[in-house]
Scaffold this motif. Structure first.
Motif, mmCIF file in Angstrom:
data_model
loop_
_atom_site.group_PDB
_atom_site.id
_atom_site.type_symbol
_atom_site.label_atom_id
_atom_site.label_comp_id
_atom_site.label_asym_id
_atom_site.label_seq_id
_atom_site.Cartn_x
_atom_site.Cartn_y
_atom_site.Cartn_z
ATOM 1 N N ASN A 1 0.853 -1.182 0.000
ATOM 2 C CA ASN A 1 0.000 0.000 0.000
ATOM 3 C C ASN A 1 0.888 1.232 0.000
ATOM 4 O O ASN A 1 1.507 1.560 1.009
ATOM 5 C CB ASN A 1 -0.908 -0.014 1.232
ATOM 6 C CG ASN A 1 -1.860 1.155 1.256
ATOM 7 O OD1 ASN A 1 -1.544 2.246 0.789
ATOM 8 N ND2 ASN A 1 -3.019 0.932 1.826
ATOM 9 N N ILE A 2 0.942 1.910 -1.148
ATOM 10 C CA ILE A 2 1.771 3.105 -1.275
ATOM 11 C C ILE A 2 0.873 4.305 -1.544
ATOM 12 O O ILE A 2 0.140 4.334 -2.528
ATOM 13 C CB ILE A 2 2.806 2.960 -2.398
ATOM 14 C CG1 ILE A 2 3.720 1.773 -2.102
ATOM 15 C CG2 ILE A 2 3.619 4.250 -2.541
ATOM 16 C CD1 ILE A 2 4.730 1.504 -3.177
ATOM 17 N N THR B 1 14.232 8.423 3.396
ATOM 18 C CA THR B 1 13.191 8.312 4.413
ATOM 19 C C THR B 1 11.789 8.321 3.813
ATOM 20 O O THR B 1 11.459 9.163 2.973
ATOM 21 C CB THR B 1 13.319 9.452 5.439
ATOM 22 O OG1 THR B 1 14.638 9.409 5.997
ATOM 23 C CG2 THR B 1 12.293 9.331 6.549
ATOM 24 N N VAL B 2 10.981 7.370 4.248
ATOM 25 C CA VAL B 2 9.552 7.296 3.937
ATOM 26 C C VAL B 2 8.835 7.021 5.253
ATOM 27 O O VAL B 2 9.463 6.798 6.281
ATOM 28 C CB VAL B 2 9.231 6.182 2.906
ATOM 29 C CG1 VAL B 2 9.940 6.446 1.580
ATOM 30 C CG2 VAL B 2 9.578 4.812 3.431
ATOM 31 N N HIS B 3 7.518 7.041 5.224
ATOM 32 C CA HIS B 3 6.736 6.681 6.409
ATOM 33 C C HIS B 3 6.189 5.275 6.241
ATOM 34 O O HIS B 3 5.670 4.931 5.174
ATOM 35 C CB HIS B 3 5.566 7.631 6.617
ATOM 36 C CG HIS B 3 5.969 9.009 6.993
ATOM 37 N ND1 HIS B 3 5.060 10.004 7.196
ATOM 38 C CD2 HIS B 3 7.189 9.576 7.210
ATOM 39 C CE1 HIS B 3 5.680 11.123 7.521
ATOM 40 N NE2 HIS B 3 6.982 10.883 7.524
ATOM 41 N N LEU B 4 6.289 4.500 7.281
ATOM 42 C CA LEU B 4 5.694 3.170 7.354
ATOM 43 C C LEU B 4 4.732 3.228 8.524
ATOM 44 O O LEU B 4 5.161 3.361 9.674
ATOM 45 C CB LEU B 4 6.792 2.120 7.572
ATOM 46 C CG LEU B 4 6.451 0.679 7.301
ATOM 47 C CD1 LEU B 4 6.047 0.466 5.845
ATOM 48 C CD2 LEU B 4 7.640 -0.206 7.636
ATOM 49 N N ASP B 5 3.433 3.214 8.222
ATOM 50 C CA ASP B 5 2.400 3.409 9.237
ATOM 51 C C ASP B 5 2.654 4.664 10.073
ATOM 52 O O ASP B 5 2.467 4.682 11.285
ATOM 53 C CB ASP B 5 2.271 2.178 10.141
ATOM 54 C CG ASP B 5 1.636 1.004 9.421
ATOM 55 O OD1 ASP B 5 0.874 1.233 8.456
ATOM 56 O OD2 ASP B 5 1.901 -0.150 9.820
ATOM 57 N N ARG C 1 14.004 4.217 7.083
ATOM 58 C CA ARG C 1 14.952 4.308 5.977
ATOM 59 C C ARG C 1 14.624 3.210 4.981
ATOM 60 O O ARG C 1 14.769 2.016 5.263
ATOM 61 C CB ARG C 1 16.390 4.174 6.473
ATOM 62 C CG ARG C 1 16.788 5.175 7.545
ATOM 63 C CD ARG C 1 16.627 6.616 7.079
ATOM 64 N NE ARG C 1 17.250 7.538 8.023
ATOM 65 C CZ ARG C 1 16.590 8.408 8.748
ATOM 66 N NH1 ARG C 1 15.289 8.502 8.651
ATOM 67 N NH2 ARG C 1 17.225 9.213 9.561
ATOM 68 N N SER C 2 14.186 3.602 3.813
ATOM 69 C CA SER C 2 13.747 2.625 2.819
ATOM 70 C C SER C 2 14.904 1.856 2.191
ATOM 71 O O SER C 2 14.685 0.809 1.589
ATOM 72 C CB SER C 2 12.909 3.305 1.730
ATOM 73 O OG SER C 2 13.677 4.238 0.995
ATOM 74 N N CYS C 3 16.125 2.317 2.366
ATOM 75 C CA CYS C 3 17.272 1.609 1.787
ATOM 76 C C CYS C 3 17.574 0.307 2.524
ATOM 77 O O CYS C 3 18.212 -0.584 1.968
ATOM 78 C CB CYS C 3 18.517 2.492 1.747
ATOM 79 S SG CYS C 3 19.250 2.874 3.357
ATOM 80 N N ILE C 4 17.110 0.190 3.783
ATOM 81 C CA ILE C 4 17.350 -1.040 4.549
ATOM 82 C C ILE C 4 16.058 -1.753 4.929
ATOM 83 O O ILE C 4 16.091 -2.764 5.610
ATOM 84 C CB ILE C 4 18.197 -0.783 5.810
ATOM 85 C CG1 ILE C 4 17.483 0.170 6.763
ATOM 86 C CG2 ILE C 4 19.592 -0.284 5.431
ATOM 87 C CD1 ILE C 4 18.052 0.190 8.165
ATOM 88 N N THR C 5 14.928 -1.225 4.483
ATOM 89 C CA THR C 5 13.637 -1.853 4.748
ATOM 90 C C THR C 5 13.319 -2.774 3.582
ATOM 91 O O THR C 5 13.094 -2.308 2.465
ATOM 92 C CB THR C 5 12.524 -0.784 4.899
ATOM 93 O OG1 THR C 5 12.888 0.116 5.943
ATOM 94 C CG2 THR C 5 11.187 -1.422 5.207
ATOM 95 N N SER D 1 1.510 -2.847 5.970
ATOM 96 C CA SER D 1 1.739 -1.484 6.450
ATOM 97 C C SER D 1 1.459 -0.467 5.350
ATOM 98 O O SER D 1 1.605 -0.761 4.164
ATOM 99 C CB SER D 1 3.184 -1.324 6.919
ATOM 100 O OG SER D 1 3.444 -2.156 8.016
ATOM 101 N N LYS D 2 1.084 0.724 5.769
ATOM 102 C CA LYS D 2 0.830 1.810 4.829
ATOM 103 C C LYS D 2 2.112 2.608 4.638
ATOM 104 O O LYS D 2 2.686 3.111 5.603
ATOM 105 C CB LYS D 2 -0.287 2.705 5.340
ATOM 106 C CG LYS D 2 -1.619 1.994 5.370
ATOM 107 C CD LYS D 2 -2.714 2.872 5.916
ATOM 108 C CE LYS D 2 -4.009 2.078 5.923
ATOM 109 N NZ LYS D 2 -5.062 2.735 6.666
ATOM 110 N N ILE D 3 2.529 2.710 3.394
ATOM 111 C CA ILE D 3 3.738 3.446 3.045
ATOM 112 C C ILE D 3 3.320 4.807 2.508
ATOM 113 O O ILE D 3 2.453 4.907 1.645
ATOM 114 C CB ILE D 3 4.533 2.692 1.961
ATOM 115 C CG1 ILE D 3 4.907 1.289 2.442
ATOM 116 C CG2 ILE D 3 5.758 3.489 1.538
ATOM 117 C CD1 ILE D 3 5.252 0.330 1.323
ATOM 118 N N THR D 4 3.947 5.863 3.034
ATOM 119 C CA THR D 4 3.733 7.205 2.502
ATOM 120 C C THR D 4 5.077 7.718 2.027
ATOM 121 O O THR D 4 6.077 7.634 2.744
ATOM 122 C CB THR D 4 3.157 8.157 3.567
ATOM 123 O OG1 THR D 4 1.968 7.589 4.111
ATOM 124 C CG2 THR D 4 2.845 9.526 2.972
#
Length: 156
Positions: A6-7, A48-52, A57-61, A69-72
């Protein structure tokens, strides 16, 4: 493997290995280039993004850790009340110079004000400490965050 994530409020189906970093799914698979690659080790904050609602850090997620989870991302943060205030404050204080780190900075600042609408200087420093600005606009970043927090207070 197939994943549906979910983006920005929209389900997206992607075919990638489970250990693929979210950053590369966003940029390379979905063409969402607002989230930047900086260091690849979660040290600079450009990705950086939001997860819920929490800054990550999206580079290590990895994509397989996201689940439902909701990604923003930066592409949608301006549609949130806090994100819109942060973006306006960024413009009012002319924060950006080169602009490379700004999407990560804005995402971290938005998560901070969502969690703590009236942050202290220490709160700001702690929340933003993982975001590096090579141009050194840290004073303007702090002032923009304070302005956005004040605008939240005035509006309710």
């Amino acid at each position: 493997m197939g994943f549906t994530i979910n983006i920005n409020g929209t389900p997206q189906s992607v075919e990638v290995d489970g250990d693929t970093p979210l950053l590369w799914v966003l940029r390379d698979v979905l063409g969402m280039t607002g989230t930047k690659f900086g260091c690849g080790m979660a040290l600079c904050g450009a990705c950086t993004v939001h997860l819920d609602g929490s800054a990550v850090r999206s580079c290590i997620t990895t994509i397989d850790s996201v689940g439902e989870s909701k990604i923003t991302t930066i592409e949608a943060i301006g549609a949130t009340a806090v994100g819109a205030k942060i973006q306006k404050a960024w413009l009012d204080h002319e924060v950006a110079q080169c602009g490379y780190c700004q999407s990560g900075q804005i995402m971290s600042a938005s998560a901070l004000l969502t969690d703590k609408p009236h942050p202290t200087d220490t709160d700001i420093d702690d929340a933003m400490s993982g975001n590096i600005c090579r141009c050194g606009t840290y004073v303007r970043i702090r002032e923009a965050i304070k302005l956005a927090a004040q605008s939240q207070t005035k509006e309710g």
